[in-house]
Design a protein around this motif. Structure first.
Motif, PDB file in Angstrom:
ATOM      1  N   LEU A 372       0.836  -1.217   0.000  1.00 49.06           N
ATOM      2  CA  LEU A 372       0.000   0.000   0.000  1.00 49.06           C
ATOM      3  C   LEU A 372       0.866   1.261   0.000  1.00 49.06           C
ATOM      4  CD1 LEU A 372      -2.900  -1.016   2.410  1.00 49.06           C
ATOM      5  CD2 LEU A 372      -3.123  -0.290   0.033  1.00 49.06           C
ATOM      6  N   VAL A 638       8.177  -8.707  -1.232  1.00 52.15           N
ATOM      7  CA  VAL A 638       6.860  -8.784  -1.880  1.00 52.15           C
ATOM      8  C   VAL A 638       6.598  -7.509  -2.674  1.00 52.15           C
ATOM      9  CG1 VAL A 638       4.366  -8.895  -1.483  1.00 52.15           C
ATOM     10  CG2 VAL A 638       5.907 -10.369  -0.180  1.00 52.15           C
ATOM     11  N   VAL A 642       6.095  -7.115  -6.782  1.00 54.25           N
ATOM     12  CA  VAL A 642       4.942  -6.464  -7.411  1.00 54.25           C
ATOM     13  C   VAL A 642       5.436  -5.358  -8.348  1.00 54.25           C
ATOM     14  CG1 VAL A 642       2.907  -5.023  -6.977  1.00 54.25           C
ATOM     15  CG2 VAL A 642       3.365  -6.995  -5.523  1.00 54.25           C
TER      16      VAL A 642
ATOM     17  N   THR B 365       1.405 -19.030  -5.547  1.00 55.04           N
ATOM     18  CA  THR B 365       2.820 -18.648  -5.682  1.00 55.04           C
ATOM     19  C   THR B 365       3.163 -17.457  -4.793  1.00 55.04           C
ATOM     20  OG1 THR B 365       2.045 -17.748  -7.798  1.00 55.04           O
ATOM     21  CG2 THR B 365       3.506 -19.640  -7.899  1.00 55.04           C
ATOM     22  N   PRO B 367       2.165 -13.970  -1.945  1.00 55.60           N
ATOM     23  CA  PRO B 367       1.411 -12.710  -1.887  1.00 55.60           C
ATOM     24  C   PRO B 367       1.673 -11.793  -3.085  1.00 55.60           C
ATOM     25  CG  PRO B 367       3.107 -12.761  -0.171  1.00 55.60           C
ATOM     26  CD  PRO B 367       3.048 -14.128  -0.777  1.00 55.60           C
ATOM     27  N   ALA B 368       2.910 -11.788  -3.618  1.00 54.07           N
ATOM     28  CA  ALA B 368       3.214 -10.864  -4.707  1.00 54.07           C
ATOM     29  C   ALA B 368       2.379 -11.191  -5.938  1.00 54.07           C
ATOM     30  CB  ALA B 368       4.705 -10.905  -5.051  1.00 54.07           C
ATOM     31  N   THR B 369       2.302 -12.471  -6.310  1.00 58.53           N
ATOM     32  CA  THR B 369       1.523 -12.823  -7.500  1.00 58.53           C
ATOM     33  C   THR B 369       0.031 -12.613  -7.239  1.00 58.53           C
ATOM     34  OG1 THR B 369       1.837 -15.100  -6.766  1.00 58.53           O
ATOM     35  CG2 THR B 369       3.144 -14.372  -8.618  1.00 58.53           C
ATOM     36  N   VAL B 371      -1.233 -10.224  -5.334  1.00 58.91           N
ATOM     37  CA  VAL B 371      -1.438  -8.780  -5.467  1.00 58.91           C
ATOM     38  C   VAL B 371      -1.455  -8.386  -6.942  1.00 58.91           C
ATOM     39  CG1 VAL B 371      -0.366  -6.530  -5.086  1.00 58.91           C
ATOM     40  CG2 VAL B 371      -0.519  -8.165  -3.199  1.00 58.91           C
ATOM     41  N   LEU B 372      -0.496  -8.913  -7.715  1.00 63.00           N
ATOM     42  CA  LEU B 372      -0.437  -8.559  -9.141  1.00 63.00           C
ATOM     43  C   LEU B 372      -1.691  -9.017  -9.878  1.00 63.00           C
ATOM     44  CD1 LEU B 372       3.308  -9.271  -9.983  1.00 63.00           C
ATOM     45  CD2 LEU B 372       2.121  -7.087 -10.232  1.00 63.00           C
ATOM     46  N   LEU B 375      -4.523  -6.625  -9.075  1.00 67.78           N
ATOM     47  CA  LEU B 375      -4.338  -5.349  -9.768  1.00 67.78           C
ATOM     48  C   LEU B 375      -4.697  -5.498 -11.247  1.00 67.78           C
ATOM     49  CD1 LEU B 375      -0.930  -4.273  -8.149  1.00 67.78           C
ATOM     50  CD2 LEU B 375      -3.136  -3.186  -7.763  1.00 67.78           C
ATOM     51  N   ALA B 376      -4.279  -6.630 -11.839  1.00 66.05           N
ATOM     52  CA  ALA B 376      -4.574  -6.834 -13.264  1.00 66.05           C
ATOM     53  C   ALA B 376      -6.081  -6.944 -13.489  1.00 66.05           C
ATOM     54  CB  ALA B 376      -3.849  -8.084 -13.775  1.00 66.05           C
ATOM     55  N   VAL B 377      -6.785  -7.692 -12.620  1.00 66.10           N
ATOM     56  CA  VAL B 377      -8.247  -7.813 -12.761  1.00 66.10           C
ATOM     57  C   VAL B 377      -8.896  -6.435 -12.642  1.00 66.10           C
ATOM     58  CG1 VAL B 377     -10.326  -8.605 -11.572  1.00 66.10           C
ATOM     59  CG2 VAL B 377      -8.490 -10.208 -12.033  1.00 66.10           C
ATOM     60  N   VAL B 638      -3.110 -11.028   2.297  1.00 66.21           N
ATOM     61  CA  VAL B 638      -2.340  -9.830   1.924  1.00 66.21           C
ATOM     62  C   VAL B 638      -3.087  -9.042   0.844  1.00 66.21           C
ATOM     63  CG1 VAL B 638      -0.204  -9.000   0.877  1.00 66.21           C
ATOM     64  CG2 VAL B 638      -0.117 -10.814   2.583  1.00 66.21           C
ATOM     65  N   VAL B 642      -4.676  -5.221   1.093  1.00 67.64           N
ATOM     66  CA  VAL B 642      -4.366  -4.138   0.150  1.00 67.64           C
ATOM     67  C   VAL B 642      -5.682  -3.587  -0.421  1.00 67.64           C
ATOM     68  CG1 VAL B 642      -3.309  -3.600  -2.087  1.00 67.64           C
ATOM     69  CG2 VAL B 642      -2.090  -5.023  -0.445  1.00 67.64           C
TER      70      VAL B 642
END
Lengths: 677, 677
Positions: A372, A638, A642, B365, B367-369, B371-372, B375-377, B638, B642
């Motif tokens: 964030l 992380v 991202v 895979t 938290p990073a994937t 989150v990505l 965001l993409a959706v 996570v 966010v």
């Protein structure tokens, strides 16, 4: 001197840049390359990078050939529209020039990396900096040399400023440059992050081996990615901006936007300015090289500032001599905006400034707050660049109308030669570090390359800011050229078609980014599977008894990158055509404006959020807030992950999106008019 | 019947809505409230919610008083501009009406929650749904009742369509509604997420106690937050859209945008449509209540569709009778767009659809994937709503020009009565579950409220989509009204001031979102510190031997929310004034367009990314992909964290930003003209 003859300066300066580039490439090649494992590793990287280019070019041949055919046929369907064989040929020329610059620049960059490592081993910092920077300078000079040579020749041989339809060849050249930039930036961006994530997620996290460890099957692909993304991709991006800004200024001047600003002199001034920019860049490069015994950051800064002041002085004299004092003001506005946007970018991303520190501290409460905080920094960082670009635009327009805006873009980009040199030096130093690690060179060598690399990270962040700022000004210039070409008297937001065009245009960067992020995800997944497979099927790799299959990882990243870039690429080309066909030329104007606004904002947001996460993580890795291995560090990783596709794939690709859409609209403008008329 | 008399329908329908609201509020109050701990908990929530409102109102009194003073004084400085005591008074009236609706709606919602729990205990699903929905309906009817009564009276007592300056009172009323919406949405959004994160991060993660556990000091604040954010905040948001769309349509019609569409009848038609919308909403509410024995989702859907069809039929007849058949088409375009945007939102966020499933899978895979993927959706989900709103705008403009666009917004919002009812039912059911948990009611009670709550989550997601879509159309309507008021013939993107206005306007939603996200972070941090302090200083709390200090947590969230909303609030009000003062009215037009484009896109992006993360997490918690406690679940938490400030604070606040900026520009338009002229 007649104005026509002044245009001769452009191809002459282009040839000068190419001659110096050739000499520097030879000088790099003559430098000692080291021996044994070093050379093997370097050869693997170079082969991988060239293999990617070769495959990319195969796809490009089909795309570019198809587009050239469309341009050719469109001319038969719309006689007198400016389309036809000449535009198709100019398109092919523009694409070829960009490809040649990318090929040459990459070849030299992948020659300079190992030599930089060797110089670091034998002669320390100064020698290593000199080779790395010389390697980058070849890319920079190839970009401006081929751009200026191509545009200058087209202008001299084909364009008659009195007959606007002849300007279409310049648009065709710019569209060729844009098409290649799309493939190089988007494809390269996907490649580099897929390789990086594959190397990191499996190698570092699952297998627990360090960065650049030769046991990691994706390690060569990762180093190839630095070249493919940060050298070739960035070079093609700035080639497109450079060419696009020049074309926009010439078209606006010729179409009468500069009627009040001096007529023929106004048409030729952008080319003169670019020629002076080549000289200024060469001066800057010489100053950097002379100072490379010092602190590398200072040497690079001094070179860049020298070029900027030389251009301001020379450009100002030329403008005065041509009777265009207003254009000098517009040029300086663009030049200053470029410098300021770079400084703002540096503030929001550097590890020793408050924003990145705040992102680092927010990692103490876990990955979610770290993510964030980075998103918030990225969004906030859009404010100042927009105000800077806005102020420069206002000043430029105040003194010289739409022509002034286009000249501001040229002013910002005239010193592209040294800008690209400074940018491309970073990945060369990064590669040198990787080679030192993989070849098992002594730790002092890695310490030298690490220092160069750290400076390179800062210049890369500033370079990203510059690339976005220049894309914004170039797109503004192309927008003016589009309006001048279509003869639209106004692009009125009170017309719902224009407002809807703006909404749809604004949406495209979001959709495009989403496609780019998902593409990285899919390509990275293919890479992760491959690295896991190699570790599983050949346990000797991790013990050091077996050699991993690097080539297969390179191949997988290449295939995935090229397959995944089709959808976003089609979107960029098709959107202006579909909107133009359905809603007419004014709606396309709205579309371009909407895409420009959102594209610039999202690109800044993504680049700076990514930079802040990256440097927050590095700050923690430097020992702060618990250091490496702490919970804060895991949280910061992380955020950094991202940020990777944000700052290295989606964000930079948006530069291409907004320019390519503008160029496509500009080239096809005669057809929209027919459809609407 | 003369057109003037037709306008009487507006206050009459407003009074009807208020009478029904009063009757329903009494009926809720008469329902059995339970006893013992249940009542204690409910009283604590109600006291907390009312304490927040009281404090918010204290701040508001200063802000609203100051703005009223500015409007009053601006009238003295610019005689004949329409400013003056009447506009200041209308502004106060609009603010008071919104405050009253928020107060009444919250009071009843916090009365209905415990009664819903009691009904679930004694009479099962049907009874619980009936009470919860009745509680929500009071909020919905208060919104439309007070909005229509206030606007109708102002219109009848003050406005003379032949004298445009008299329309300024309507703008003043809308600006009053906007000012309150700013405080309610931004302040409420910060409050609810600070409390939520405080309760979750310390209670659930650090202390390991379940959701809604009475040992958690922040648990009351968390339940207060549902009311403050999702009842009062959402109500004020739609009150603003409702009033804004009506004012825009009347102003555009009176200013001659509707000259071709029937003159006086066109001016009064929006008010007639709103009056019919009240009747349609009442019909829909009755149908929902009659069907509440069934599946709750079906009952709510049937009620909403009944209202939509009733409005389409009644509105069509009225338009025909008034000689405005084109307006009927525009109305249906708006109505259909509202429904479609809701369905698209549902697709991108629902837990059983591909997007949220993909976000859930990407948690495997890490938290990073995750989150990505979210965001993409979110970015991808902007495409269809923009195309839907664009198509509705095109159709509406095609049939009736700028007036058609404003009528489309009214068509979308005329059934706000039932829309708000369906939206506000969710947090009441959610609260009922919390009370059941805290009061230790049997598990079957919680099962009933959980079922109601699950339906509420879907309606909340669709409601968010509707709120954004309606804000977009309202802002488009207000944009037209602004142009009509300033008499700008064109807002031309080829004028650099307009383009720069668009760039700056496009940047504001990014900056505003960044401030909102950081505000949540700071407020949540204050809450986290307080909960930790209580656990540390009074160890008896966790063992159940000591009672936590709920009131102090409520107080901290209240203070933090109100302190943090000042900066974003000032930004929204000041931006159009500063740009208007520096660059004139056309630049403000660009500013509004830029803010509209980016604001709508970022709002959709944030709402849908947040919704997809939320439902991906719930999907995993339902047992998929390893279920609760797995690594995938931790990664999904996570993403959800966010998404929380995205979907419940920053995103919804952008609705207010774009409407408030438009209203401020509309109100101050006479001054920009003077500054430029």
């Amino acid at each position: 001197m007649a104005e026509r003859e002044l245009a001769l300066l452009a191809p002459v300066a282009g040839l000068l840049a190419l001659a110096v580039a050739l000499a520097m490439a030879r000088s790099v090649a003559r430098t000692e390359a080291g021996e044994g494992r070093m050379v093997d590793v370097a050869r693997a990287i170079q082969e991988g990078a060239m293999a990617f280019l070769a495959r990319e070019y195969q796809v490009l041949v089909v795309f570019v050939g198809g587009m050239a055919g469309v341009l050719f046929l469109a001319g038969r369907g719309a006689p007198g529209s400016g389309f036809g064989p000449a535009v198709a040929a100019a398109y092919l020329l523009g694409a070829t020039a960009s490809l040649a610059a990318g090929y040459g620049g990459m070849r030299v960059a992948t020659t300079a990396n190992v030599r930089t490592a060797r110089m670091a081993e034998r002669h320390g910092l100064a020698g290593a900096l000199a080779v790395a920077f010389r390697g980058g300078a070849v890319m920079g000079l190839a970009v401006v040399g081929l751009g200026l040579l191509g545009l200058g020749l087209l202008y001299l041989l084909w364009v008659d400023p009195g007959r606007p339809a002849t300007l279409a060849v310049l648009n065709g050249f710019a569209m060729g440059a844009s098409s290649v930039a799309l493939f190089a930036r988007v494809g390269g961006g996907i490649y580099t992050k897929a390789a990086d994530m594959g190397a990191d997620l499996v190698g570092k996290l699952e297998a627990g081996i360090p960065e650049d460890d030769p046991r990691n099957p994706a390690v060569i692909a990762d180093n190839v990615g630095d070249n493919v993304g940060d050298v070739a991709g960035m070079g093609a991006d700035l080639f497109e901006s450079y060419v696009g800004s020049l074309v926009a200024a010439v078209v606006v001047a010729a179409a009468g936007g500069a009627a009040s600003s001096g007529g023929g002199a106004a048409v030729v001034f952008p080319l003169v300015l670019a020629a002076l920019g080549v000289v200024a860049s060469l001066l800057g490069i010489a100053v950097t090289q002379a100072g490379s015994g010092d602190d590398p950051a200072r040497a690079l800064r001094r070179g860049t500032l020298t070029a900027a002041f030389a251009l301001a002085g020379g450009g100002g004299l030329a403008a005065g001599w041509l009777g265009l004092p207003q254009a000098a003001v517009a040029m300086v506005a663009g030049l200053a905006a470029g410098v300021l946007v770079g400084l703002v970018t540096e503030y929001y991303t550097a590890g020793d400034r408050p924003p990145a520190r705040q992102v680092a501290r927010s990692a103490a409460t876990g990955p979610a707050t770290n993510v964030l905080a980075g998103l918030a920094v990225g969004m906030k960082s859009t404010a100042l660049p927009v105000l800077v670009v806005g102020a420069a635009t206002l000043v430029a327009h105040h003194v010289a109308g739409l022509y002034g805006i286009a000249v501001a873009a040229v002013g910002m980009l005239a010193t592209t030669g040294i800008t690209v040199a400074v940018d491309a030096y970073g990945p060369i130093a990064d590669n040198a570090g990787g080679i030192a690690e993989m070849a098992g060179l002594p730790a002092e060598v890695r310490a030298v390359t690490d220092r160069l690399d750290a400076v390179g990270n800062t210049t890369a962040a500033m370079g990203k800011g510059f690339a976005i700022g220049s894309a914004a000004l170039t797109a503004l210039g192309l927008f003016s050229a589009y309006a001048a070409t279509t003869g639209l008297g106004a692009i009125d937001l009170l017309e719902p078609r224009v407002m809807i065009g703006a909404l749809v245009g604004g949406m495209l960067p979001m959709l495009f980014s989403s496609l780019a992020v998902e593409a990285v995800g899919r390509a990275a997944f293919a890479m992760i599977e491959e690295v896991r497979r190699q570790f599983r099927e050949r346990p000797g790799i991790l013990t050091g008894d077996d050699r991993p299959d690097y080539a297969r990882c390179v191949d997988i990243s290449t295939r995935a990158a090229l397959a995944q870039m089709v959808a976003p690429g089609l979107l960029a080309v098709a959107a202006p055509l579909v909107v133009g066909w359905l809603l007419g030329p004014a709606a396309v104007g709205g579309l371009l404006a909407g895409a420009l606004v959102t594209g610039v904002l999202v690109a800044i947001f993504m680049a700076n959020a990514g930079g802040a996460w990256d440097n927050a993580k590095k700050y923690i890795e430097g020992g702060a807030l618990g250091g490496k291995g702490s919970a804060s560090h895991r949280a910061a990783v992380v955020g950094d992950t991202v940020g990777d596709p944000f700052k290295d794939t989606a964000g930079p690709s948006l530069n291409i999106l907004i320019k390519l859409m503008s160029v496509v609209a500009l080239v096809f403008a005669p057809l929209f008019q027919r459809a609407a008329g």
